[in-house]
Design a protein around this motif. Structure first.
Motif, mmCIF file in Angstrom:
data_model
loop_
_atom_site.group_PDB
_atom_site.id
_atom_site.type_symbol
_atom_site.label_atom_id
_atom_site.label_comp_id
_atom_site.label_asym_id
_atom_site.label_seq_id
_atom_site.Cartn_x
_atom_site.Cartn_y
_atom_site.Cartn_z
ATOM 1 N N ARG A 135 -20.561 -33.686 -42.361
ATOM 2 C CA ARG A 135 -21.262 -34.324 -43.478
ATOM 3 C C ARG A 135 -22.598 -34.887 -43.023
ATOM 4 N NH1 ARG A 135 -18.517 -38.943 -47.166
ATOM 5 N NH2 ARG A 135 -18.005 -37.130 -48.464
ATOM 6 N N TRP A 136 -22.599 -35.553 -41.854
ATOM 7 C CA TRP A 136 -23.845 -36.088 -41.315
ATOM 8 C C TRP A 136 -24.832 -34.954 -41.051
ATOM 9 C CZ3 TRP A 136 -26.250 -35.137 -36.645
ATOM 10 C CH2 TRP A 136 -27.307 -35.981 -36.317
ATOM 11 N N ARG A 139 -26.443 -33.804 -44.431
ATOM 12 C CA ARG A 139 -27.408 -34.773 -44.959
ATOM 13 C C ARG A 139 -28.687 -34.776 -44.135
ATOM 14 N NH1 ARG A 139 -25.112 -38.801 -48.346
ATOM 15 N NH2 ARG A 139 -26.681 -40.283 -47.634
ATOM 16 N N LEU A 142 -30.756 -31.480 -44.677
ATOM 17 C CA LEU A 142 -31.464 -31.474 -45.954
ATOM 18 C C LEU A 142 -32.654 -32.427 -45.932
ATOM 19 C CD1 LEU A 142 -28.467 -31.397 -48.476
ATOM 20 C CD2 LEU A 142 -30.090 -29.548 -48.004
ATOM 21 N N THR A 143 -32.452 -33.624 -45.363
ATOM 22 C CA THR A 143 -33.534 -34.603 -45.315
ATOM 23 C C THR A 143 -34.682 -34.122 -44.458
ATOM 24 O OG1 THR A 143 -31.934 -36.399 -45.613
ATOM 25 C CG2 THR A 143 -34.098 -36.992 -44.781
ATOM 26 N N GLU A 170 -31.392 -36.400 -51.064
ATOM 27 C CA GLU A 170 -29.956 -36.609 -50.885
ATOM 28 C C GLU A 170 -29.171 -36.299 -52.148
ATOM 29 O OE1 GLU A 170 -29.121 -40.386 -49.296
ATOM 30 O OE2 GLU A 170 -30.224 -40.055 -47.441
ATOM 31 N N GLN A 171 -29.872 -36.039 -53.260
ATOM 32 C CA GLN A 171 -29.210 -35.678 -54.498
ATOM 33 C C GLN A 171 -29.870 -34.413 -55.057
ATOM 34 O OE1 GLN A 171 -29.561 -39.149 -56.946
ATOM 35 N NE2 GLN A 171 -27.967 -40.245 -55.856
#
Length: 208
Positions: A135-136, A139, A142-143, A170-171
C-alpha cells in the motif's frame, strides 16, 4: 564494475547523516566540506537549487542560535548576538549543509525508480509488525509520478495550486496502472547491507 544496490546507497546516506550528528568542531567541518565539495563537483545544479530553497532556513538558524544562546556578547548592548551562539549556529549550518549535500549526491546517483526500490527493500523488516509495504508503495509511486508532472508546470502554478493538485494525487479519479521495479539482492549486496545496518546502529548508540 560492481553496481551497488540502491538500498545500500540509501543506507550509506543514513550512516553519513548519523555521523554528521555526532561529529563536532574541526572533524565536522572537514567531513561536511568533503560532502559539499563532492556534491558541487558532480551535481552543481541540484546544489544551487537546494541552497536557493533553504536560504531562509539558514538565516533563521543563524538568528535563533546567535541571539538565544547565552555567552559573550560581540558588542555592548541587549541586541548583540553571542560568540557562543554564532559558533553553535555555524556548526549547525555546516551539519545541515553536509547532510543536504550527501542527499543531493544520493538523488543524483539514483533514479526515482531505483530510489523507490531501495526504500522498498529497506522497509522489508517492518512487514513483521504489520506494515503494508504494498500500500505504501502504491501511494508513494502515484505521488512521485504526479509531483514530477507538476514540477514541469511549476512556472504556471503557485504554491497553493501545486499543493492542492498534489493532494489530489492520493484520490485519483480513474484507475491507473503502476509498475514497481524491485531489484534483487545479491550475496554481496546483502552482506554489505548488514554491515551498513550495523554501522548505523553503532553510530546511533554513540549518540545516546
Amino acid at each position: 564494475m560492481i553496481r551497488i544496490h540502491s538500498a545500500n546507497q540509501i543506507a550509506v546516506w543514513l550512516w553519513v547523516a548519523c555521523i554528521l550528528q555526532i561529529l563536532q568542531g574541526a572533524p565536522l567541518i572537514v567531513f561536511s566540506a568533503v560532502c559539499i565539495l563532492l556534491a558541487f563537483y558532480y551535481c552543481p545544479g541540484r546544489c544551487w537549487r537546494t541552497l536557493k530553497r533553504i536560504r531562509f532556513l539558514l538565516l533563521a538558524i543563524t538568528l535563533v542560535y546567535g541571539w538565544s544562546v547565552p555567552g559573550q556578547y560581540l558588542w555592548p548592548g541587549r541586541w548583540s548576538p553571542t560568540e557562543e551562539g554564532l559558533c553553535w549556529g555555524l556548526l549547525q549550518l555546516v551539519r545541515l549543509l553536509g547532510v543536504l549535500a550527501a542527499l543531493q549526491l544520493l538523488l543524483w546517483r539514483l533514479s526515482a525508480a531505483r530510489m523507490f526500490s531501495g526504500l522498498y527493500v529497506l522497509l522489508a523488516p517492518f512487514a513483521f509488525i504489520g506494515f503494508n509495504r504494498e500500500r505504501w508503495a502504491l501511494r508513494l509511486s502515484l505521488t512521485m509520478t504526479f509531483s514530477g508532472d507538476l514540477l514541469l508546470q511549476q512556472d504556471a502554478l503557485n504554491r497553493e495550486g501545486f499543493l492542492m493538485q498534489l493532494a489530489g494525487a492520493e484520490q485519483p479519479c480513474e484507475l491507473q496502472e503502476v509498475s514497481i521495479l524491485v531489484e534483487s539482492l545479491s550475496f554481496f549486496d546483502l552482506a554489505l547491507l548488514w554491515v551498513l545496518f550495523a554501522a548505523v546502529l553503532f553510530t546511533l548508540l554513540m549518540m545516546v
